[in-house]
Design a protein around this motif. Structure first.
Motif: not given
Lengths: 199, 199
Positions: A123-124, A127, A151, A154-159, A161-163
């Motif tokens: 992830e690092d 990111f 920021v 971070e948002f893109l990585m969360a999106a 991962t969630g996708a």
């Protein structure tokens, strides 16, 4: 240690994982997939867990070796390639079977420090890659100057991962997620004049 | 069927799950947590899997009963509450232990239709809630008229799912994700004049 055999076993691990999932995977499945005896697998790796840690390190080497391919072009083109790679099947995004197994592995992370450490390393690096691309785009003026690279990354990585998770766990189309995420990038990261030109 | 006992067992399941995780959870753990005999548990639920399906239905009832609490206020306030609820500990977001167990359950979804169906129902209701709030905001002019509610809601759901997963699997702070997601909402969903006023 014979590196070729070790690599062969790790490649067989990838295929065995796609076929059987993580929870049910045995050293015997991997031996079968590699067309080797279980004794040979044991000679190289003394437990499923140890083999698996090596396997994650092997994946890490392979992915980081591919990352420079994103380097060409403007930050905007790089971001497109990054999202395509992460989210569509045309990219080198791992197949659905592999993502399914990876979700199982991830679910073990809270109980297993060695696995958690490796996933965090993955992830690092992703990111950091996203952050660098966005920062470069803000620098060149291609992206909006008010975007904060860390920021937004971070948002893109969360999106992303969630996708992946939504695709695996409940059959959401990853194309739909790709479109939503790519649209976000087009509309909200690009500097106004560029973003309006694409609408 | 004695509904009180059944509910008591489901509440004990929640606590047992937080304590033991999903993979290692036994009907005995749940019996211990409920201070009941294993026979009583068996009388109500004939297997761990069946109990678990009932448990997911029970959670679904409980969460949907809470949803109307978001109703008050403007769409913007509703979206704030929605994000706070989903992402911060001050909200009713489930504790880290529960999210950890839920990630294990989610990893089983690709292999288990009954679990996958329930998780999809959860996602659908949250998605629909987010879509409704965003559509209402576009309608009142509080959110930007170019925002497509379904696309923005899909994106938010992916980001929220990913934030949960990153928190559980690799100890990313959920506060950081909350800030990134809330900032996205402030900057990119709100109509321009409102968004500039908050900067």
């Amino acid at each position: 240690m014979d590196d070729d055999t070790a690599t062969e076993i790790l490649e067989a691990t990838y295929r065995a994982l796609c076929r059987h999932g993580y929870a049910d995977l045995t050293l015997k499945d991997i031996a079968d997939e590699a067309d080797r005896s279980k004794a040979v697998i044991h000679y190289y790796y003394d437990s499923k867990e140890n083999l698996f840690i090596e396997f994650l390190d092997f994946l890490y080497e392979r992915y980081t070796a591919q990352l420079p391919a994103v380097d060409g072009g403007t930050p905007r083109e790089q971001l497109d390639t990054f999202l395509e790679t992460a989210l569509t099947d045309e990219g080198v995004a791992p197949a659905q079977e592999f993502q399914t197994a990876l979700l199982e592995v991830t679910a073990q992370a809270p109980y297993n420090d060695a696995i958690r450490m490796r996933l965090t390393k993955f992830e690092d690096i992703f990111f950091e890659r996203a952050r660098e691309i966005i920062a470069a785009g803000v620098e060149t003026g291609e992206f909006d100057e008010t975007v904060e690279p860390a920021v937004a990354a971070e948002f893109l990585m969360a999106a992303i991962t969630g996708a992946h998770m939504r695709r695996v766990a409940s059959n959401h189309s990853s194309e739909g997620s790709y479109e939503a995420i790519a649209q976000y990038a087009e509309r909200h990261l690009l500097a106004d004049e560029l973003s309006e030109a694409t609408q």
